[in-house]
Design an enzyme around this catalytic site. Structure first.
Site, mmCIF file in Angstrom:
data_model
loop_
_atom_site.group_PDB
_atom_site.id
_atom_site.type_symbol
_atom_site.label_atom_id
_atom_site.label_comp_id
_atom_site.label_asym_id
_atom_site.label_seq_id
_atom_site.Cartn_x
_atom_site.Cartn_y
_atom_site.Cartn_z
ATOM 1 N N LYS A 197 0.936 -1.083 -0.026
ATOM 2 C CA LYS A 197 0.050 -0.175 0.264
ATOM 3 C C LYS A 197 1.212 1.156 -0.390
ATOM 4 C CE LYS A 197 -4.350 1.914 2.049
ATOM 5 N NZ LYS A 197 -4.945 1.519 3.614
ATOM 6 N N SER A 232 -10.338 -1.214 6.152
ATOM 7 C CA SER A 232 -10.065 -1.123 5.295
ATOM 8 C C SER A 232 -9.586 -1.985 4.284
ATOM 9 C CB SER A 232 -9.025 0.160 5.557
ATOM 10 O OG SER A 232 -9.184 1.594 5.463
ATOM 11 N N SER A 283 -10.703 1.461 2.114
ATOM 12 C CA SER A 283 -8.990 2.404 1.445
ATOM 13 C C SER A 283 -7.380 1.590 1.178
ATOM 14 C CB SER A 283 -8.198 2.922 2.666
ATOM 15 O OG SER A 283 -7.632 1.962 3.935
#
Length: 481
Positions: A85, A184, A160
């Site tokens: 990420k 997320s 996310s």
């Protein structure tokens, strides 16, 4: 659309890739070239990877093959393609949190998970997209733009960790690093038809926020199978002094937890609680609910007792907002020049930051008391049940460009953010939860089922998920070419 004939490596499990690389049956340079071609072809549309360096991928693949040729142990992730990420630090690579104001910022050091994934012999493909500072459940920002769902590119992959989930679902990588503060990892896993595992707080050391004492936040795993999720967790988990909340290792054998042998899984004696709504007011899409209910019935076939039951908690959404989400973003109010950022950042993020900055100590304390009450209600509930099962989220799809489900438009921001999620209670409790795909709607969108466990019950959650996954029909990967 159908996948190309030459893309068979894209759909191999991480476990299979590592086995074949270690045995000499598959070279890492072969994996790298197929990954690179797939990224070249698909990523311009999906926008899953926001940093990708083909030269680095080829060099790393050659280095891994050379090590194997020398007889070196490549590690448990031998040749497995993975992503990080964007908010996970990797020295010399973009580290902006998707904020336009941080454009050009590079990380100075590697996060612990960055070191561990590379040290385990994984093949790093790049960094993935997220919403601004990871604050919402869809993936778009003013720096990198929007990520699109491989099942239908008009729709969001969730967030996310939307870039990571989209990449795994599209076969760009086999596994992906994620982080989870309110769902997320599990939200995009559900919306992209992959597995998303958030372990107990402290299982995987994290350095994601300026504070080292964020009890709601965890690194975690996105994969296409529960076994692969356990493999990745086995590499990432374990204490490190960089995280004061990191837990001692040894009480979980991650890979043994999902080793079901060759026969049918046996959950005799297990007590599974099924809650269609976790006691929340906002409705669940009827097709999502039906697919989840069908999946839960399979637990009975495995010998478990399934009961309709919901924790006797209350004020969960309010406590999440006042004790977790607003304080988490309050520091942003003074950190950024918001007037200069007009049009370069979501106005909702600004609203959250300033609402957090306006909170009084008494309001935060009241929220923490509410959060503690939620935990204690859940703890008592889990004394009578092995796993709590629910839909992961209450919708199957959200169009790209929208903040959340359209039916929540016009409601206060708290409800727009949280009113479609069943994920965030388990960030408040710091306990493990996983989302696994259980089917696809009539219009072609995957649906996720969430399995949550009690205090430090990571192995139990993984075992239940692996058993149910084996009992369910396999959810096909999306046709993305």
């Amino acid at each position: 659309m159908t996948t190309s004939d030459g893309d068979e490596l894209a759909w191999l499990s991480a476990t299979t890739i590592a086995q074949r690389v270690r045995s000499g049956d598959l070279r890492v340079v072969e994996i790298a070239e197929q990954c690179l071609e797939r990224v070249r072809r698909l990523n311009p549309t999906l926008n899953a990877l926001v940093h990708h360096d083909p030269d680095q991928v080829r060099a790393d693949a050659a280095r891994l093959d050379a090590a194997i040729a020398r007889g070196d142990d490549p590690g448990p992730l031998a040749g497995v393609p993975y992503s990080l990420k964007e908010s996970t630090a990797a020295a010399g690579l973009p580290h902006t949190g998707g904020m336009k104001a941080a454009e050009g910022h590079l990380a100075e050091t590697d996060a612990v998970v960055t070191q561990r994934l590379a040290g385990a012999g994984g093949l790093f493909l790049g960094k993935t997209n997220l919403p601004e500072n990871g604050y919402k459940g869809v993936t778009d920002n003013h720096l990198y733009g929007a990520t699109r769902n491989p099942w239908n590119t008009d729709w969001s992959p969730g967030g996310s960790t939307g870039g990571g989930a989209a990449g795994v679902a599209a076969g760009l990588t086999a596994i992906a690093d994620g982080s989870d503060g309110a769902g997320s990892i599990r939200i995009p896993a559900a919306m992209c038809g992959v597995v998303g595992f958030k372990p107990s707080t402290g299982r995987i050391p994290q350095q994601l926020l300026p504070t080292g004492f964020a009890t709601f936040l965890s690194h975690g795993v996105l994969a296409r199978t529960v076994v692969d999720a356990a493999l990745m967790a086995s590499v990432e988990a374990g204490p490190d002094a960089v995280d004061p909340l990191s837990l001692p290792a040894g009480d979980v054998d991650w890979r043994a937890a999902v080793d079901l042998g060759d026969g049918d899984p046996d959950l005799t004696g297990w007590r599974i609680a099924w809650s269609p709504d976790l006691g929340f007011d906002h409705p669940t899409d009827s097709e999502v609910l039906a697919l989840c209910e069908d999946a839960v019935r399979r637990f009975a076939d495995l010998g478990a007792t399934v009961v309709d039951a919901t924790p006797t908690w209350s004020g969960v959404e309010e406590a999440m907002w006042s004790a977790v989400w607003l304080p988490a973003y309050a520091g942003d109010a003074d950190y950024y020049d918001w007037d200069a950022l007009e049009g370069q950042v979501d106005p909702e993020l600004r609203e959250i930051a300033f609402a957090g900055a306006r909170q009084t100590g008494a309001e935060i304390a009241a929220g923490e008391i509410g959060r503690t009450a939620v935990y204690r209600a859940f703890r008592g509930f889990m004394e009578e049940h092995d796993v709590l099962v629910s839909p992961t989220i209450r919708v199957a799809r959200i169009p790209v460009g929208l903040y959340g489900p359209p039916h929540l438009d016009g409601l206060p921001l708290r409800q727009r953010m949280l009113g479609w999620l069943n994920t965030y209670p388990f960030n408040m409790t710091g306990t493990p939860a996983i989302s696994i795909p259980v089917g696809v709607t009539a219009t072609g969108f995957p649906v996720g089922l969430q399995l949550a466990g009690g205090h430090l019950a990571d192995a139990r959650v993984l075992r239940a998920a692996a058993a149910l996954e084996r009992a369910l029909p396999r959810v096909a990967h999306p046709s993305v070419d």
